[in-house]
Design an enzyme around this catalytic site. Structure first.
Site, PDB file in Angstrom:
ATOM      1  N   ASP A 210      11.682 -31.709 -13.459  1.00 29.60           N
ATOM      2  CA  ASP A 210      12.206 -30.362 -13.206  1.00 29.60           C
ATOM      3  C   ASP A 210      12.293 -30.143 -11.700  1.00 29.60           C
ATOM      4  O   ASP A 210      11.976 -31.035 -10.914  1.00 29.60           O
ATOM      5  CB  ASP A 210      11.336 -29.292 -13.893  1.00 29.60           C
ATOM      6  CG  ASP A 210      12.202 -28.153 -14.433  1.00 29.60           C
ATOM      7  OD1 ASP A 210      12.947 -27.569 -13.622  1.00 29.60           O
ATOM      8  OD2 ASP A 210      12.145 -27.860 -15.632  1.00 29.60           O
ATOM      9  N   HIS A 281      18.147 -28.257 -12.871  1.00 29.18           N
ATOM     10  CA  HIS A 281      16.705 -28.535 -12.846  1.00 29.18           C
ATOM     11  C   HIS A 281      16.415 -29.876 -12.167  1.00 29.18           C
ATOM     12  O   HIS A 281      15.525 -30.611 -12.580  1.00 29.18           O
ATOM     13  CB  HIS A 281      16.130 -28.511 -14.274  1.00 29.18           C
ATOM     14  CG  HIS A 281      16.044 -27.114 -14.844  1.00 29.18           C
ATOM     15  ND1 HIS A 281      15.053 -26.234 -14.518  1.00 29.18           N
ATOM     16  CD2 HIS A 281      16.865 -26.450 -15.700  1.00 29.18           C
ATOM     17  CE1 HIS A 281      15.244 -25.081 -15.159  1.00 29.18           C
ATOM     18  NE2 HIS A 281      16.342 -25.185 -15.876  1.00 29.18           N
ATOM     19  N   ASP A 343      20.065 -27.328 -19.680  1.00 25.59           N
ATOM     20  CA  ASP A 343      19.902 -25.866 -19.643  1.00 25.59           C
ATOM     21  C   ASP A 343      20.083 -25.310 -18.235  1.00 25.59           C
ATOM     22  O   ASP A 343      19.868 -26.011 -17.248  1.00 25.59           O
ATOM     23  CB  ASP A 343      18.508 -25.483 -20.158  1.00 25.59           C
ATOM     24  CG  ASP A 343      17.396 -26.149 -19.362  1.00 25.59           C
ATOM     25  OD1 ASP A 343      17.561 -27.328 -18.979  1.00 25.59           O
ATOM     26  OD2 ASP A 343      16.373 -25.502 -19.100  1.00 25.59           O
ATOM     27  N   GLU A 344      20.458 -24.060 -18.177  1.00 24.18           N
ATOM     28  CA  GLU A 344      20.420 -23.238 -16.961  1.00 24.18           C
ATOM     29  C   GLU A 344      21.073 -23.916 -15.758  1.00 24.18           C
ATOM     30  O   GLU A 344      20.610 -23.756 -14.626  1.00 24.18           O
ATOM     31  CB  GLU A 344      18.966 -22.873 -16.633  1.00 24.18           C
ATOM     32  CG  GLU A 344      18.322 -22.036 -17.725  1.00 24.18           C
ATOM     33  CD  GLU A 344      16.860 -21.689 -17.460  1.00 24.18           C
ATOM     34  OE1 GLU A 344      16.476 -20.567 -17.752  1.00 24.18           O
ATOM     35  OE2 GLU A 344      16.113 -22.564 -16.976  1.00 24.18           O
ATOM     36  N   TRP A 485       5.782 -23.954 -21.644  1.00 26.78           N
ATOM     37  CA  TRP A 485       6.191 -24.045 -20.236  1.00 26.78           C
ATOM     38  C   TRP A 485       4.983 -23.690 -19.387  1.00 26.78           C
ATOM     39  O   TRP A 485       4.204 -22.799 -19.757  1.00 26.78           O
ATOM     40  CB  TRP A 485       7.354 -23.083 -19.960  1.00 26.78           C
ATOM     41  CG  TRP A 485       8.547 -23.384 -20.806  1.00 26.78           C
ATOM     42  CD1 TRP A 485       8.962 -22.714 -21.912  1.00 26.78           C
ATOM     43  CD2 TRP A 485       9.480 -24.458 -20.615  1.00 26.78           C
ATOM     44  NE1 TRP A 485      10.103 -23.300 -22.426  1.00 26.78           N
ATOM     45  CE2 TRP A 485      10.443 -24.372 -21.652  1.00 26.78           C
ATOM     46  CE3 TRP A 485       9.597 -25.486 -19.676  1.00 26.78           C
ATOM     47  CZ2 TRP A 485      11.499 -25.272 -21.771  1.00 26.78           C
ATOM     48  CZ3 TRP A 485      10.657 -26.376 -19.802  1.00 26.78           C
ATOM     49  CH2 TRP A 485      11.591 -26.265 -20.830  1.00 26.78           C
TER      50      TRP A 485
HETATM   51  C1  ACM Z   1      14.616 -23.327 -21.165  1.00 30.44           C
HETATM   52  O1  ACM Z   1      13.726 -22.514 -21.474  1.00 30.44           O
HETATM   53  N1  ACM Z   1      15.213 -23.253 -19.986  1.00 30.44           N
HETATM   54  C2  ACM Z   1      15.040 -24.357 -22.088  1.00 30.44           C
END
Ligand code: ACM
Length: 779
Positions: A210, A281, A343-344, A485
């Site tokens: 990340d 990320h 993602d993101e 997380w």
């Molecule tokens: C995430 O929570 N960005 C997968």
């Protein structure tokens, strides 16, 4: 050193007195261990598909043998013996087939082979038989038998005769651990894998890369370990207080460690699915190898949380790097799936990069969403060539996706529904139901995290198969997963607090047939699971088992005290300063008590206290105090309420604050200002360590009038008039706090109840003041 503002009661070891009915009496010397009765209704989690009671019971003790035919059955028998040794202090011995009484483990070819992981468990007075068509099923049968035994304590246990036929509802019963934001040792991960196995979970999704750190050893790219695996934490935590030198937070798993973890998981029938998150990320990778970034600049490995801008570019050397890394990942992880994140990935850098734009034109790709789709397809083709399936977060659906790709639905269930309709396999892991960094109760003893609650019941009630899908589409739902997380979970005890007991609720959603789920019944089985956690040294959350109290002042010194257990277990209490026991009064309605009053209360399952008693002392002065946890956020700024930790000291416990980072303010609804001379306010300060990407314009603060801003106190809500204001200093004191005494105007007859709001003016960057407590001081 800052004082520890409040103790966080994690992992309290329960004393004998809170747990055992026989408390307070000296145990009699007993040559023969007493036989404990496992409950008539066994405390199994997850609940099995079918359980039929039979006449009689089976006695397990030191004389019970294990019989196992063949290597697979022997491995299962050894695992079973290990579980029993942990909870009962006895290691049952393997013996020949004619030993009696015995527990037999058998791979039984006559059982249907098309039900992987299924088993049959028969308990009869003469013996126990666990049978399955394959080793996985046999292992789960052994776990169920061990849970039957561990529904009671003691070396000798009598379990009811029964027949269980069981098989999982879903093939994907997952748990994700983020080792990028905060790192766990190999031993800690093994402890988690052990617990996953006896919750019958079978996929460990390992988030290894990340913006804040790269955690996989890739020898071809040494800067991944030398640069990308280290960040300098924000604020004080990034400096060694003795030497004054920077203090990096570093860590990665060597390939040997990864192989060890993968093998350890496999022995427990758990597949390790690695995640290499891209094209976003990736700030840590770009810090090490800026040539793979989009803009050519060299950032630091991020020490901030949130959505970052760094994206891989789409040049061939970057794909060569990605493919080299994937080659190593494929070698290390035999899982059929490789998670590529997705993602993101906000597209600003791709929009700004001339190189990326030129490549898009060359490829005839219309926009950046289509470019990500192309990027993902390219990875999918590469992985397919390695006989692996691509898995990604639900953003990978945007712009189209090869049908073989599997989607992990995290932004609610909509992505999963769309994916299943489009013919993709899906794992359901919606944030609002299954993100374990969200806090599980409203207790002030919760660790840092996201205070929007994902309670035990929220996890339990999540239904992975959306009713809107057709039967054919429903077949695409592979299963369910919870995600841990770790941005705000700095230590392993806190991670365990976040995981347990919610993992038990996940296990039941993942394994048990929908029709067997019953939350009230689950709560009756949970105390036995807590005893298992204690046996395994798991620091499960105490907060769901606490008793919370609220007080409301009446006329004169009258008060009304309301008690609540977050899970709704029965509450027993005292008001005489003693700890409650099973004979203490049961709480049935709010208590009317003159101030001062001390209430001690504990949640009970039958005669067993589920956690140490909570102590709540109230007096008139206490009623004039509110902490950040007891205050609301301003209306319209409720976005992203976080529970954040101070940045110092670098080691040890730090203060914790509830704060909305978009516009920090704290609201005391209905504060009584009659007769109040001043508000004594204690503030701490946090580094502003967030990346908000496209949400950045929503960040608001009031302009400062003095060099370091001022503390404003408004009445009539956060948009009301400021009635008091004091300039803020440049920095907090050595303990990390400041205290300001704001004189209030004498409102005379107009004083009374009002919504009192506290705001520190000035930019929240690079540091922001945060409320710790406010006390109204009488005239
Ligand atoms: C995430 O929570 N960005 C997968």
């Amino acid at each position: 050193m800052k004082p520890i503002r409040r103790t966080w009661r994690l992992a309290l070891t329960l004393s004998c007195c809170t747990l055992l009915a026989a408390c307070g009496r000296e145990p009699e010397p007993a040559p023969v261990p007493p036989v404990a009765e496992a409950t008539a209704r066994p405390a199994l989690i997850p609940a099995p598909a079918s359980l039929q009671s039979r006449e009689g019971s089976f006695r397990f003790d030191r004389g019970t043998h294990l019989v196992a035919d063949g290597e697979a059955a022997r491995r299962v028998a050894v695992s079973f013996a290990g579980l029993v040794a942990t909870t009962h202090g006895v290691t049952p011995a393997l013996a020949g087939a004619d030993a009696a009484p015995a527990i037999t483990f058998a791979i039984d070819a006559s059982l249907p082979a098309d039900a992987p992981e299924a088993y049959v468990l028969e308990v009869a007075p003469q013996g126990v038989r666990v049978a399955a068509a394959d080793e996985r099923g046999l292992f789960y049968g052994a776990v169920t038998l061990w849970q039957l035994l561990s529904s009671a304590q003691g070396e000798a246990v009598r379990i009811p005769a029964l027949r269980i036929e069981d098989a999982p509802r879903f093939g994907w019963r997952g748990l994700m651990l983020d080792s990028a934001r905060h790192f766990q040792s190999v031993e800690q991960i093994k402890q988690l894998l052990d617990a996953m196995a006896w919750h019958k979970l079978n996929v460990f999704h390992w988030h290894l890369t990340d913006d804040q750190g790269w955690r996989i050893e890739i020898p071809q790219y040494p800067k991944l370990m030398d640069v990308a695996a280290c960040r300098i934490p924000a604020g004080e935590a990034g400096t060694d207080p003795v030497s004054g030198q920077t203090r990096p937070y570093c860590g990665y798993y060597t390939q040997d460690q990864i192989r060890d973890i993968v093998a350890y998981a496999a022995q427990r029938h758990i597949t390790v699915v690695p995640e290499f998150d891209m094209p976003g990320h990736v700030q840590a990778v770009v810090a090490a190898y800026p040539e793979y970034g989009s803009l050519g600049d060299t950032p630091a490995v991020s020490n901030e949380w949130g959505v970052h801008q760094y994206l891989f570019n789409v040049d061939e050397p970057t794909f060569a790097f990605i493919e080299d890394v994937l080659d190593e990942i494929v070698e290390l992880f035999p899982a059929p799936y490789i998670h590529i994140g997705g993602d993101e990935a906000v597209k600003d850098q791709w929009e700004q990069s001339e190189r990326v734009q030129a490549r898009m034109a060359e490829l005839g790709i219309a926009d950046e969403t289509a470019l990500q789709s192309w990027f993902v397809k390219r990875l999918e083709t590469y992985l397919e060539g390695k006989d692996r399936r691509l898995l990604g977060w639900d953003e990978i659906l945007d712009g189209g996706l090869p049908p073989q790709a599997t989607v992990m639905s995290w932004r609610g269930t909509e992505g999963g529904i769309a994916a299943a309709r489009a013919g993709h396999d899906v794992v359901m892991t919606p944030a609002e139901s299954l993100y374990l960094d969200y806090l599980q109760t409203g207790s002030p003893n919760e660790p840092p995290g996201r205070p929007a609650q994902v309670t035990l019941q929220t996890v339990y009630d999540f239904e992975p198969v959306p009713a809107v899908l057709t039967p054919a589409q429903r077949n695409h739902i592979l299963g369910v997963q919870a995600n841990l997380w770790t941005e705000h979970l700095r230590t392993w005890p806190r991670m365990q607090h976040a995981l347990f007991p919610r993992v038990a609720a996940l296990a039941e959603s993942a394994w048990s047939p929908a029709g067997r789920k019953d939350y009230a019944d689950f709560l009756t089985r949970l105390p036995a699971q807590l005893a298992r956690y204690r046996a395994f040294g798991i620091a499960y959350a105490q907060t769901p088992f606490e008793v919370l109290a609220d007080v409301e002042a009446g006329d004169g010194d009258a008060s009304t005290v309301t008690l609540e257990n977050p899970l709704g277990y029965a509450i027993r209490y005292t008001t005489d300063g003693s700890d409650p026991d099973a004979d203490s009064p049961l709480y049935e309605a709010p208590l009317q008590a003159p101030l001062p009053v001390e209430v001690r209360a504990a949640a009970f399952a039958g005669t067993t206290a589920l956690a140490p008693a909570s102590r709540h002392a109230f007096d008139a002065a206490r009623l004039r105090v509110r902490t950040d946890e007891q205050m609301a956020t301003c209306p319209d700024t409720g976005r992203l309420l976080l529970r954040l930790e101070d940045d110092g000291p670098p080691d040890g416990e730090r203060a914790i604050f509830n704060v909305t980072i978009f516009r920090p303010c704290w609201l005391w609804a209905g504060a009584e200002l009659d007769g109040i001379a001043s508000a004594k306010v204690r503030l701490g300060r946090l580094p502003y360590y967030f990346q908000l990407a496209h949400d950045e314009p929503a960040r608001r603060f009031e302009p400062a009038q003095s060099p370091h801003g001022e503390l404003l106190l408004r009445t009539g809500g956060c948009e009301g008039e400021p009635v008091a204001s004091l300039p803020l200093p440049e920095a907090p004191g050595a303990d990390g706090f400041i205290e300001l005494d704001l004189p209030l105007p004498d409102a005379g007859a107009d004083a009374g109840r009002t919504d009192l709001c506290l705001i520190a003016t000035g930019d929240t960057r690079p540091t922001m003041w945060v409320l710790d407590r406010v006390e109204l001081v009488p005239r």
